[in-house]
Scaffold this motif. Structure first.
Motif, PDB file in Angstrom:
ATOM      1  N   LEU A 298       4.026   0.760  -5.519  1.00  0.00           N
ATOM      2  CA  LEU A 298       4.570   1.951  -6.171  1.00  0.00           C
ATOM      3  C   LEU A 298       3.897   2.243  -7.502  1.00  0.00           C
ATOM      4  O   LEU A 298       4.144   3.291  -8.105  1.00  0.00           O
ATOM      5  CB  LEU A 298       6.075   1.769  -6.400  1.00  0.00           C
ATOM      6  N   ILE A 299       3.057   1.322  -7.980  1.00  0.00           N
ATOM      7  CA  ILE A 299       2.394   1.479  -9.271  1.00  0.00           C
ATOM      8  C   ILE A 299       1.025   2.093  -9.047  1.00  0.00           C
ATOM      9  O   ILE A 299       0.219   1.569  -8.269  1.00  0.00           O
ATOM     10  CB  ILE A 299       2.275   0.113  -9.979  1.00  0.00           C
ATOM     11  N   HIS A 300       0.760   3.202  -9.719  1.00  0.00           N
ATOM     12  CA  HIS A 300      -0.504   3.891  -9.491  1.00  0.00           C
ATOM     13  C   HIS A 300      -1.679   2.992  -9.856  1.00  0.00           C
ATOM     14  O   HIS A 300      -1.695   2.358 -10.911  1.00  0.00           O
ATOM     15  CB  HIS A 300      -0.574   5.176 -10.301  1.00  0.00           C
ATOM     16  N   LYS A 301      -2.674   2.958  -8.988  1.00  0.00           N
ATOM     17  CA  LYS A 301      -3.838   2.099  -9.196  1.00  0.00           C
ATOM     18  C   LYS A 301      -5.110   2.826  -8.796  1.00  0.00           C
ATOM     19  O   LYS A 301      -5.082   3.741  -7.958  1.00  0.00           O
ATOM     20  CB  LYS A 301      -3.681   0.787  -8.408  1.00  0.00           C
ATOM     21  N   ARG A 302      -6.209   2.395  -9.368  1.00  0.00           N
ATOM     22  CA  ARG A 302      -7.513   2.958  -9.022  1.00  0.00           C
ATOM     23  C   ARG A 302      -8.442   1.901  -8.438  1.00  0.00           C
ATOM     24  O   ARG A 302      -9.554   2.209  -8.017  1.00  0.00           O
ATOM     25  CB  ARG A 302      -8.160   3.597 -10.251  1.00  0.00           C
ATOM     26  N   TYR A 303      -7.989   0.644  -8.432  1.00  0.00           N
ATOM     27  CA  TYR A 303      -8.736  -0.451  -7.823  1.00  0.00           C
ATOM     28  C   TYR A 303      -8.196  -0.622  -6.407  1.00  0.00           C
ATOM     29  O   TYR A 303      -7.077  -1.084  -6.206  1.00  0.00           O
ATOM     30  CB  TYR A 303      -8.540  -1.732  -8.634  1.00  0.00           C
ATOM     31  N   PHE A 304      -8.985  -0.228  -5.422  1.00  0.00           N
ATOM     32  CA  PHE A 304      -8.517  -0.244  -4.044  1.00  0.00           C
ATOM     33  C   PHE A 304      -9.102  -1.447  -3.313  1.00  0.00           C
ATOM     34  O   PHE A 304     -10.300  -1.494  -3.026  1.00  0.00           O
ATOM     35  CB  PHE A 304      -8.885   1.056  -3.344  1.00  0.00           C
ATOM     36  N   SER A 305      -8.251  -2.404  -3.016  1.00  0.00           N
ATOM     37  CA  SER A 305      -8.674  -3.634  -2.343  1.00  0.00           C
ATOM     38  C   SER A 305      -8.785  -3.403  -0.844  1.00  0.00           C
ATOM     39  O   SER A 305      -7.776  -3.228  -0.146  1.00  0.00           O
ATOM     40  CB  SER A 305      -7.679  -4.764  -2.621  1.00  0.00           C
ATOM     41  N   GLY A 306     -10.005  -3.434  -0.324  1.00  0.00           N
ATOM     42  CA  GLY A 306     -10.223  -3.267   1.112  1.00  0.00           C
ATOM     43  C   GLY A 306      -9.713  -4.428   1.927  1.00  0.00           C
ATOM     44  O   GLY A 306      -9.552  -4.322   3.141  1.00  0.00           O
ATOM     45  N   GLY A 307      -9.433  -5.543   1.269  1.00  0.00           N
ATOM     46  CA  GLY A 307      -8.963  -6.720   1.985  1.00  0.00           C
ATOM     47  C   GLY A 307      -7.473  -6.929   1.948  1.00  0.00           C
ATOM     48  O   GLY A 307      -6.948  -7.760   2.692  1.00  0.00           O
TER      49      GLY A 307
END
Length: 429
Positions: A298-307
């Protein structure tokens, strides 16, 4: 006249075949609800209810969602127990789960779409996209006292196939080898679970300066390979991973509940995550106890973990798996070519990654030996997630199955295997 008759007959047969193929294919493309499946013994299938409810009643698990699809037909889709026991909120079939490593299959498919476009070849070095990965080194000696180490040159560079098969030599922060956990921690390399105010490419290029745990292609090591795939996708497309997956996989398939950043209007459907105390009592997961904020979806993030970064539902993930079983097609859209799906679900390794099974391009694969010892057929592809979700798709049996929980560790993780047994024993007609 005879030749003319034969010619017209052939034309009619061809037209008939085309009509059958189109109508049958259209019907098979999407998952059908409320359609009886004559191959299932309903009384036997209801044993899932008895089994799962017994685990909830004994306090061994708070909540579960199960979904079974056979030949594009839903044969079982139920929720049990609580999504939030303390609040008394009952589990619902469409509740949202932190799927963690189930993210890997979707991101692997995203990369293979770029492979289909000729953006790279599988055995090409990834340094053609990320030059920071040229001239990799491999860990030689490690000093636990201060996390210092020595290295030797790698015999070759990491390839795209290495990443998809987890043979790159990259390890995992938090759950990997003791030496690499320390090295990654010192360098600030994230695991992918949680929220990080970081730039994905910057962190992956920082990882490129660190040693590999073994020579590329030498062994199977579960690690940050698919996080790096996510970075490669971003560099090759110029899009962030979230936007790319939404545009190319989620929206075309009709996956309406799969996100890195869960929208605020869906927050009430997020299942509470639990863990166990020292005497195996189920307790609420907290950031203070585990370092991972349970509210990270629910916390906005810009680091998108593909794993590890996605949150989804059993239904949405079943759509993705059904697309794979359909030869890459679903909802009238060809996401992947049939041959691409065959590659992804074929054994890629000259060795067995866990001593029994092979690994494809993004999925674990059931071997003949595993099939002889269990109920899944050889060629089934599967994986799961850190917080207690699991899936498998069985092409021979035309099955898509998911068992979704939100608890780790779980002293009674055997529930997933027991549900699997009950599913297969119900197909007797």
């Amino acid at each position: 006249m005879k030749n003319a008759f034969l010619y017209m007959r052939r034309i009619c047969l061809v037209i008939g075949c085309v009509v059958i193929a189109i109508s049958g294919g259209a019907f098979a493309q999407t998952i059908q609800r409320n359609v009886p499946d004559a191959s299932v013994d309903d009384a036997r299938l209801r044993r899932i209810d008895t089994l799962v409810k017994s685990y909830v009643d004994k306090g061994w698990i708070n909540g579960v969602v199960t979904l079974v699809i056979h030949d594009n037909h839903v044969v079982q889709y139920k929720a049990y127990g609580y999504a939030d026991k303390e609040a008394g909120r009952a589990m619902r079939p469409d509740d949202l789960f932190r799927i963690a490593s189930q993210t890997k299959g979707i991101v692997s498919a995203g990369l293979m779409r770029l492979w289909e476009q000729g953006k790279f070849s599988l055995d090409e070095p990834i340094s053609v996209v990320l030059p920071a990965f040229r001239h990799p080194v491999v860990l030689d000696k490690f000093n636990a006292a201060d996390s210092s180490y020595t290295t030797v040159p790698a015999k070759r560079e990491i390839t795209f196939r290495d990443l998809l098969t987890h043979t790159s030599g990259l390890d995992y922060p938090g759950i990997g080898s003791e030496s690499m956990k320390a090295i990654y921690a010192k360098a600030g390399i994230p695991s992918g679970l949680g929220v990080f105010d970081s730039d994905l490419r910057e962190r992956m290029e920082a990882m490129a300066k660190l040693p590999l745990v073994h020579q590329p292609g030498e062994k199977w090591t579960y690690g940050l390979s698919v996080d790096l795939i996510g970075c490669l996708i971003e560099v090759m497309t110029g899009m962030n991973l979230e936007d790319y997956l939404q545009a190319t996989i989620m929206r075309p398939l009709g996956m309406k509940d799969t996100y890195f950043n869960v929208p605020a209007d869906r927050a009430g459907r997020l299942v509470t995550v639990y863990t166990e105390d020292s005497v195996h009592h189920i307790v609420r997961w907290t950031k203070e106890k585990t370092t991972i904020d349970p509210n990270y979806p629910l916390i906005h993030k810009r680091y998108f973990s593909g794993g590890a970064g996605l949150t989804s539902t059993a239904w949405d993930y079943a759509i993705f798996l059904q697309m794979m079983l359909n030869g890459g097609r679903y909802n009238g859209v060809q996401i992947l070519a049939p041959r691409t799906v065959q590659l992804m679900t074929s054994g890629q390794l000259p060795f067995l990654f866990n001593g029994t099974d092979n690994f494809g391009l993004g999925f674990g694969l059931t071997s003949e030996l595993s099939a002889a010892r269990g109920v899944r057929n050889a060629g089934s592809f599967e994986w799961g997630g850190y917080f207690g979700t699991t899936y498998w798709a069985d092409p021979k049996a035309k099955l898509v199955c998911l068992v979704m929980t939100q608890q780790t560790p779980n002293s009674h993780f055997e529930l997933e295997g027991l549900v699997e047994q009950v599913i297969y024993q119900s197909f007797v007609k």
